[in-house]
Structures are given as C-alpha cells and as structure tokens.
Scaffold this active site. Structure first.
Site, PDB file in Angstrom:
ATOM      1  N   HIS A  71       0.835  -1.045   0.139  1.00 18.27           N
ATOM      2  CA  HIS A  71      -0.064  -0.246   0.056  1.00 18.27           C
ATOM      3  C   HIS A  71       0.757   1.447   0.352  1.00 18.27           C
ATOM      4  CE1 HIS A  71      -3.446   2.269   1.798  1.00 18.27           C
ATOM      5  NE2 HIS A  71      -2.364   3.015   1.942  1.00 18.27           N
ATOM      6  N   GLU A  72       1.932   1.329   0.611  1.00 22.75           N
ATOM      7  CA  GLU A  72       2.619   2.632   1.196  1.00 22.75           C
ATOM      8  C   GLU A  72       3.374   2.663  -0.123  1.00 22.75           C
ATOM      9  OE1 GLU A  72       2.819   5.068   2.755  1.00 22.75           O
ATOM     10  OE2 GLU A  72       0.683   3.424   4.142  1.00 22.75           O
ATOM     11  N   HIS A 119       1.409   4.139  -3.092  1.00 18.15           N
ATOM     12  CA  HIS A 119       1.782   5.904  -3.070  1.00 18.15           C
ATOM     13  C   HIS A 119       3.039   6.355  -3.423  1.00 18.15           C
ATOM     14  CE1 HIS A 119      -1.809   6.187  -0.297  1.00 18.15           C
ATOM     15  NE2 HIS A 119      -1.254   5.590   0.035  1.00 18.15           N
TER      16      HIS A 119
HETATM   17 ZN   LIG Z   1      -2.314   5.281   2.026  1.00 23.94          ZN
END
Ligand SMILES: [Zn+2]
Length: 375
Positions: free
Chosen positions: A69-70, A73
């Site tokens: 998830h990170e 980003h």
């Molecule tokens: Zn996030």
C-alpha cells in the site's frame, strides 16, 4: 508526528523503509488473535502447530500488504515528481516522509488514491485465491479470506475523508481542483479530519459505556484520538509553510557567518577557528568568492596526524557540489531543499559572493518566535 523509535529495514526502489516499534505489538496481537482465537473458532480441527504456522504466515502477509500500500503511494508520487525519502510502518499502517508536498491537485489525487487502490486490488486477488483454493486446502482458503477482508478494510479505513488519511488527501485535492485554493482546501480537509477524529472518540466512548464493548470501544477511541492529533498537526504544518513562504533568504539568513580561507591547514582551522568559536560549520571563501563549505564530518574524514599537511580546500565540499540559496528564494523552498539533501545549512549567494547563511535552526526559531507572539 513523532517517528522516534524505528528500525531500518533497508531500501526498496531507493526509498528507506523503517519499522516503528509499535509494529511489533501489532504483529504479536495479530498473530496471537489469529492463532488462538479466529482460526480455531472458524476452522476447528486443525493441529495446534498449524494454527500457529498459519497465524504467523497470515500476519507476515498482512504486513507485506501494508508495505505494498505504502509502496504504491511512493511510486506514483515519484512518477509525478514528489520524491519520497522514507516510509515508516507503524501501528495503523505507514507514514511516508515526503520532502515536499504536491504542487498540482492531480498529482496529489493520484498519489493519495494509489494506496487504497492497491489495497483493493490485493484484497481482490486474495478473494480469487480463496475461491480457487476452497476445495483444495482449507488453511490456504482461510488465510486468503482473512487477508482479502483486511485489505479491503484497510482501503476503506484509509478512504475516510479526514486529512491526513488518504481519503482526506483525495478530498483536499478535489477541493483544490475546484476552488484553486490550496490553503483553504487544506484548512477544510484538516478540520473535517479533526471532526472524524472526534466522531471516532465519541463512538468509542458510546461503545464502552452503552454497549459495554470495552476493548473495541477503547480501540476506536484511540484511533479517533490519533486521527484528531494527526489532523491538527497537519494543519499546524500548513500554517508553518505559510509563514515560511512569506520570508526570503535575505530575511532569514545570518550575516555574521564564519568564513575561512581555502589555503589554511586543517590544524589551523581546528585550533584557530573551531575551538575558539565552538562552531562546527564554516564557509570557505577566497576574497569573498565562495569556494565551498567545511563541516565537522569533512574534518573527520582525515586522520589527525595529517591535519598539519592537509589544506581546507582538499577536504571541503566544493561549491559545484553545494546547494546554495538565492537572495530572494523563499524560506519554504530552502527548507524543502535542505530536507531533500539532508543538510542543515545553506549559504546564500549573490553574484558568486557569499552574503549569508541560512541555518535550519534559524528557521525553526523564527517559527517559534512568531507563534509565541501570535503573529
Ligand atoms: Zn495510504
């Protein structure tokens, strides 16, 4: 947000990954609750060791999901010109340390949405795995089902429109796009974020005292407190950025910056300049022309026996490798440049001549003084 105690995990795509110590608590909590409670209750009949093995593997995959998830980003951020220095994984997920904020609404929107999109995609893949493995292996299907749910929950939680959650960033970017006003959009998004935080706290308290769900209620209230805190500190940061943006290098620099000539020896520098003044940072200039800078780490690069034979110009960071500020550059972009390059001082140069020095501490002192005076 304080990122105090964290362990370095190493670099992925040039981004430093760090693990906050709270992650160990989460890892133990997730593993034990899976191995002790969830798996044995939902899937009776496995051996004791299988419960633990599946609990640990599932926790590790959960951890990998948060990491992905990170990473989503960061990669989308980087493609859009927002460099990410490090990511710290902590109790609620991860926090990316950006060296500067997005300058276009579209970039921010893409970067913020990438994380939840990635979590949704991972959730979908685990659902698929569950469907495929259902008739073959119950443990694998159980693992896949739990991870599918948790990833979708991760996406949904992060899409709550309170800044600084991903949803709050998306919300801000939409307002930013519509109104064209970054500051006002941030103010509104952080206020909504604080509101969301208070709602969580209220919900948690109600859960505790009305439904007598003590642990769940406490947890929700704790998340609320964390969200409120994060939103307030984001708001303060925006205010600081505002203040810094209003100042130029010429207003925040010190002019009594210590300058040394380039042809003195390191020994002379230490004995004649560093010891008497207690300073650890000097600009090297000949007749006003900046040649470079010399700091304690440069000196430590040569052994003490060679101090008498080594000239400052041999150890200094030369001017062509140096980040310098211009006289009319705003203080915010100076601070961002310092963050990007991991430095604390920047010489201010005008037409090749050193005229001052911006020190990170000066900027921080400026902010503190202004907030104390309320201006
Ligand atoms: Zn996030």
């Amino acid at each position: 947000m304080k990122m105090g105690s964290a362990f370095n995990l190493g670099k992925v795509f040039g981004i430093q990954f760090r693990l906050h110590y709270t992650w160990f608590i989460i890892f133990i909590l997730v593993t034990t609750s899976l191995s002790w409670q969830y798996f044995p209750i939902v899937y009776p009949g496995w051996s004791q060791s299988l419960y633990w093995i599946m609990g640990i593997i599932t926790s590790l995959l959960f951890f990998a999901s948060v990491l992905a998830h990170e990473l989503a980003h960061s990669l989308v951020g980087r493609i859009n010109g927002i460099p990410i220095k490090s990511i710290t994984l902590f109790i609620f997920g991860g926090v990316a340390q950006m060296t500067r904020e997005a300058t276009r609404a579209r970039d921010e929107m893409l970067m913020a949405a990438a994380g939840p999109a990635c979590s949704l995609a991972i959730g979908g893949l685990f659902f698929l795995l569950q469907l495929l493995s259902r008739d073959m292996s119950e443990p694998i299907a159980a693992l896949a089902f739990w991870l599918a749910q948790i990833n979708i929950m991760l996406a949904v939680f992060n899409l709550i429109p309170g800044f600084p959650l991903d949803g709050g960033r998306v919300f801000r970017s939409i307002m930013w796009r519509v109104t064209g006003n970054y500051k006002r959009s941030t103010r509104i998004a952080t206020q909504v974020g604080r509101g969301v935080g208070y709602l969580f706290i209220l919900g948690g308290i109600l859960m505790m005292f009305v439904l007598h769900e003590w642990l769940g209620g406490l947890w929700i209230a704790f998340i609320g407190w964390f969200l409120e805190n994060a939103a307030s500190s984001s708001y303060r940061q925006v205010q600081w950025r505002d203040v810094l943006q209003g100042f130029t290098a010429s207003q925040v620099m010190t002019v009594d910056c210590p300058v040394v000539p380039s042809d003195i020896t390191v020994n002379r520098l230490v004995q004649g300049y560093i010891f008497p003044s207690g300073r650890g940072f000097f600009m090297v200039a000949d007749e006003g022309r900046l040649k470079g800078i010399v700091a304690l780490h440069n000196i430590k690069s040569v052994s003490q026996q060679k101090w008498e034979m080594t000239q400052v110009k041999e150890i200094m960071t030369p001017v062509d490798k140096l980040n310098v500020a211009h006289l009319d550059q705003d203080a915010l972009s100076i601070l961002e440049q310092m963050d990007e390059n991991d430095i604390n001082q920047m010489p201010v140069v005008s037409e090749g001549r050193v005229i001052g020095l911006v020190d990170r501490n000066n900027l921080i002192r400026l902010l503190r003084t202004r907030s104390e005076l309320g201006v």
